[in-house]
Scaffold this motif. Structure first.
Motif: not given
Length: 246
Positions: A226-233
């Motif tokens: 159920n997790r949302t991922f936030v990528f800063n890249f």
């Protein structure tokens, strides 16, 4: 075999780093996954309003007590505006931080990526829908300072290895790969810069749980359910994968 061991070690490190905040205890999984999807979308909207990018492209939360960041532009108001794909994935292209002309990223490429990635649970707490339970997924910026090479959550090793898996779930790429990350990253182009170069993050990709692992079995067991991922890249480089690794 050496590469497979490194993949396993990396995955173990990512999972062990997934330490949740105390407020994760308030999360109650909705019986209907469509409700979770709604929570994800509402929480992403709030996240876009509550954060901004600093001078190196790092995601920063607005302070509730310090006015020093009042002049910053919230993510939702950036130009160009965040783009939401049909899958629910949201990506932000940071102005002035893109390669020119850059290299197109293929769906099975070998990448070198500098990134900070976190995961969140979208929950309804006493009528307030928002992200809780933030956890680290991977962080090469504050860690060793070198980009990660060939991350398996973008493309997982070879068909030969998949076919040797011992369960039906483990024979599927989505057991390892984060489909929404792959989709979002291909909206960007790669630089061609050496490891050790100062970073200047080029964007953000937010992957709701339905475009990540949702409630499916995955390489990380139950850690990312159920997790949302936030990528800063920033993509330091990309190259086509040799045919014998496809």
């Amino acid at each position: 075999m050496k590469k497979i061991f490194l993949y396993i070690l990396m995955g173990s490190l990512c999972f062990s780093a997934c330490k949740k905040d105390d407020d994760v205890a308030t999360y109650v999984e909705p019986e209907d996954i469509a409700v979770q999807n709604t929570y994800d979308d509402q929480s992403i909207d709030k996240f876009l309003d509550a954060n901004y990018l600093d001078t190196q492209g790092n995601i920063k939360a607005f302070s509730a007590t310090d006015t020093a960041d009042d002049h910053q532009t919230k993510l939702s108001a950036l130009v160009p505006a965040p783009v939401k794909l049909p899958s629910g994935v949201v990506y932000i292209t940071r102005t002035g931080a893109q390669p020119n002309p850059g290299t197109t990223i293929g769906s099975s490429d070998i990448l070198r990526v500098m990134m900070r990635a976190r995961t969140y649970l979208a929950a309804n707490t006493d009528g307030n829908v928002a992200f809780i339970g933030a956890s680290d997924f991977i962080n090469t910026i504050d860690g060793g300072g070198s980009p990660i090479t060939d991350p398996m959550y973008f493309y997982y090793v070879t068909n030969t290895v998949l076919n040797k898996a011992t369960t039906d779930a483990a024979k599927q790429r989505n057991y390892y790969e984060i489909e929404g990350f792959k989709e979002g990253l291909q909206k960007f182009k790669a630089f061609d810069i050496p490891n050790g170069s100062p970073y200047n993050l080029q964007g953000v990709i937010i992957v709701p749980s339905r475009a990540a692992y949702a409630r499916d079995a995955n390489y990380y067991s139950t850690g990312f359910r159920n997790r949302t991922f936030v990528f800063n890249f920033q993509v330091y480089g990309t190259k086509a994968r040799p045919a014998d690794q496809d």
